[in-house]
Design a protein around this motif. Structure first.
Motif, short mmCIF file in Angstrom:
data_model
loop_
_atom_site.label_atom_id
_atom_site.label_comp_id
_atom_site.label_asym_id
_atom_site.label_seq_id
_atom_site.Cartn_x
_atom_site.Cartn_y
_atom_site.Cartn_z
N VAL A 44 0.80 -1.23 0.00
CA VAL A 44 0.00 0.00 0.00
C VAL A 44 0.83 1.27 0.00
O VAL A 44 0.29 2.34 -0.28
N THR A 45 2.11 1.18 0.30
CA THR A 45 2.92 2.40 0.31
C THR A 45 3.91 2.46 -0.85
O THR A 45 4.72 3.38 -0.91
N SER A 46 3.80 1.53 -1.78
CA SER A 46 4.61 1.67 -2.98
C SER A 46 4.07 2.87 -3.76
O SER A 46 2.91 3.25 -3.60
N LYS A 47 4.89 3.45 -4.58
CA LYS A 47 4.46 4.62 -5.36
C LYS A 47 3.19 4.31 -6.12
O LYS A 47 2.21 5.06 -6.06
N TRP A 48 3.16 3.20 -6.83
CA TRP A 48 2.00 2.88 -7.65
C TRP A 48 0.82 2.43 -6.80
O TRP A 48 -0.33 2.73 -7.14
N GLY A 49 1.07 1.74 -5.71
CA GLY A 49 -0.02 1.34 -4.82
C GLY A 49 -0.77 2.54 -4.30
O GLY A 49 -2.01 2.59 -4.34
N VAL A 50 -0.05 3.55 -3.84
CA VAL A 50 -0.67 4.77 -3.32
C VAL A 50 -1.44 5.47 -4.42
O VAL A 50 -2.59 5.87 -4.23
N LEU A 51 -0.83 5.63 -5.59
CA LEU A 51 -1.48 6.36 -6.67
C LEU A 51 -2.74 5.65 -7.18
O LEU A 51 -3.73 6.30 -7.50
N VAL A 52 -2.72 4.34 -7.25
CA VAL A 52 -3.90 3.60 -7.68
C VAL A 52 -5.00 3.72 -6.64
O VAL A 52 -6.16 3.98 -6.98
N LEU A 53 -4.67 3.57 -5.36
CA LEU A 53 -5.67 3.70 -4.31
C LEU A 53 -6.28 5.10 -4.28
O LEU A 53 -7.50 5.26 -4.16
N VAL A 54 -5.46 6.12 -4.43
CA VAL A 54 -5.95 7.50 -4.43
C VAL A 54 -6.83 7.74 -5.65
O VAL A 54 -7.86 8.39 -5.57
N SER A 55 -6.43 7.20 -6.79
CA SER A 55 -7.24 7.35 -7.99
C SER A 55 -8.61 6.72 -7.80
O SER A 55 -9.64 7.31 -8.14
N LEU A 56 -8.65 5.52 -7.23
CA LEU A 56 -9.93 4.82 -7.05
C LEU A 56 -10.77 5.43 -5.93
O LEU A 56 -11.96 5.12 -5.82
N ALA A 57 -10.18 6.31 -5.12
CA ALA A 57 -10.96 6.97 -4.07
C ALA A 57 -12.04 7.86 -4.67
O ALA A 57 -13.03 8.18 -4.01
N ASP A 58 -11.89 8.24 -5.93
CA ASP A 58 -12.91 9.05 -6.62
C ASP A 58 -14.08 8.23 -7.12
O ASP A 58 -15.03 8.78 -7.66
N GLY A 59 -14.01 6.92 -7.00
CA GLY A 59 -15.10 6.06 -7.43
C GLY A 59 -14.63 5.03 -8.44
O GLY A 59 -13.47 5.04 -8.86
N PRO A 60 -15.53 4.13 -8.84
CA PRO A 60 -15.17 3.06 -9.77
C PRO A 60 -14.62 3.62 -11.08
O PRO A 60 -15.06 4.66 -11.55
N GLN A 61 -13.64 2.88 -11.61
CA GLN A 61 -13.01 3.31 -12.86
C GLN A 61 -12.64 2.10 -13.70
O GLN A 61 -12.37 1.03 -13.17
N ARG A 62 -12.58 2.33 -14.99
CA ARG A 62 -12.07 1.32 -15.89
C ARG A 62 -10.54 1.32 -15.83
O ARG A 62 -9.92 2.29 -15.39
N TRP A 63 -9.95 0.22 -16.29
CA TRP A 63 -8.50 0.07 -16.26
C TRP A 63 -7.82 1.24 -16.95
O TRP A 63 -6.87 1.81 -16.44
N SER A 64 -8.33 1.61 -18.12
CA SER A 64 -7.71 2.69 -18.89
C SER A 64 -7.80 4.03 -18.16
O SER A 64 -6.90 4.87 -18.27
N VAL A 102 -7.76 4.43 -14.83
CA VAL A 102 -6.74 4.39 -13.77
C VAL A 102 -5.37 4.64 -14.38
O VAL A 102 -4.57 5.41 -13.84
N ARG A 103 -5.08 4.02 -15.50
CA ARG A 103 -3.77 4.20 -16.15
C ARG A 103 -3.56 5.65 -16.58
O ARG A 103 -2.46 6.19 -16.44
N ARG A 104 -4.59 6.26 -17.09
CA ARG A 104 -4.49 7.66 -17.53
C ARG A 104 -4.24 8.57 -16.32
O ARG A 104 -3.45 9.52 -16.41
N ARG A 105 -4.88 8.30 -15.20
CA ARG A 105 -4.74 9.15 -14.02
C ARG A 105 -3.38 8.97 -13.35
O ARG A 105 -2.80 9.93 -12.86
N ALA A 106 -2.89 7.74 -13.31
CA ALA A 106 -1.58 7.47 -12.69
C ALA A 106 -0.53 7.56 -13.79
O ALA A 106 0.04 6.55 -14.22
N GLU A 107 -0.28 8.76 -14.24
CA GLU A 107 0.62 8.97 -15.37
C GLU A 107 1.97 8.31 -15.15
O GLU A 107 2.55 8.40 -14.07
#
Length: 124
Positions: free
Chosen positions: A32-52, A54-59
């Motif tokens: 949960v504290t890896s760079k990508w783990g944090v960014l994915v969790l924070v991205s999904l905090a805005d609600g459900p998302q498609r894979w693409s 999440v990828r777009r948001r976690a540049e």
């Protein structure tokens, strides 16, 4: 203000320990504290998302790393994966209640990092 915690205080707050090398919290912290783990969790905090989405948001995250991170967070019980029976296939990702609780704790940390990033990087 700096607080110094002695072993007694740590034992009171974390009776099962978090500092011993065999503590299972090490695995959770790693995920949960890896760079990508944090960014994915924070991205999904805005609600459900498609894979693409999440990828777009976690540049900057590669397809392989996103797939691995989502799979790990799903296995840990933080992320729910829902495949829709459509053509083309659609997969949505969302936080589980455990993931929502974790994200609520991560968001203030991410906010602090965003506010102080220039200062910290400038100190280098």
């Amino acid at each position: 203000m700096r607080t110094t915690w002695g072993d007694t205080e740590l034992a009171r707050i974390y009776p099962n320990g978090v500092l011993p090398s065999a503590c299972p919290s090490r695995v959770v912290l790693d995920h949960v504290t890896s760079k990508w783990g944090v960014l994915v969790l924070v991205s999904l905090a805005d609600g459900p998302q498609r894979w693409s989405d999440v990828r777009r948001r976690a540049e900057g995250i590669s397809e392989k790393m996103l797939a691995q991170t989502l799979r790990t967070l799903q296995q840990d019980g933080f992320v729910h994966r829902e495949a829709q029976p459509t053509v083309p296939p659609r997969v949505d990702y969302s936080l589980t209640p455990l993931g929502e609780e974790l994200a609520a704790r991560l968001l203030p940390l991410v906010e602090w990092v965003a506010e102080h990033a220039d200062e910290v990087v400038g100190n280098r």
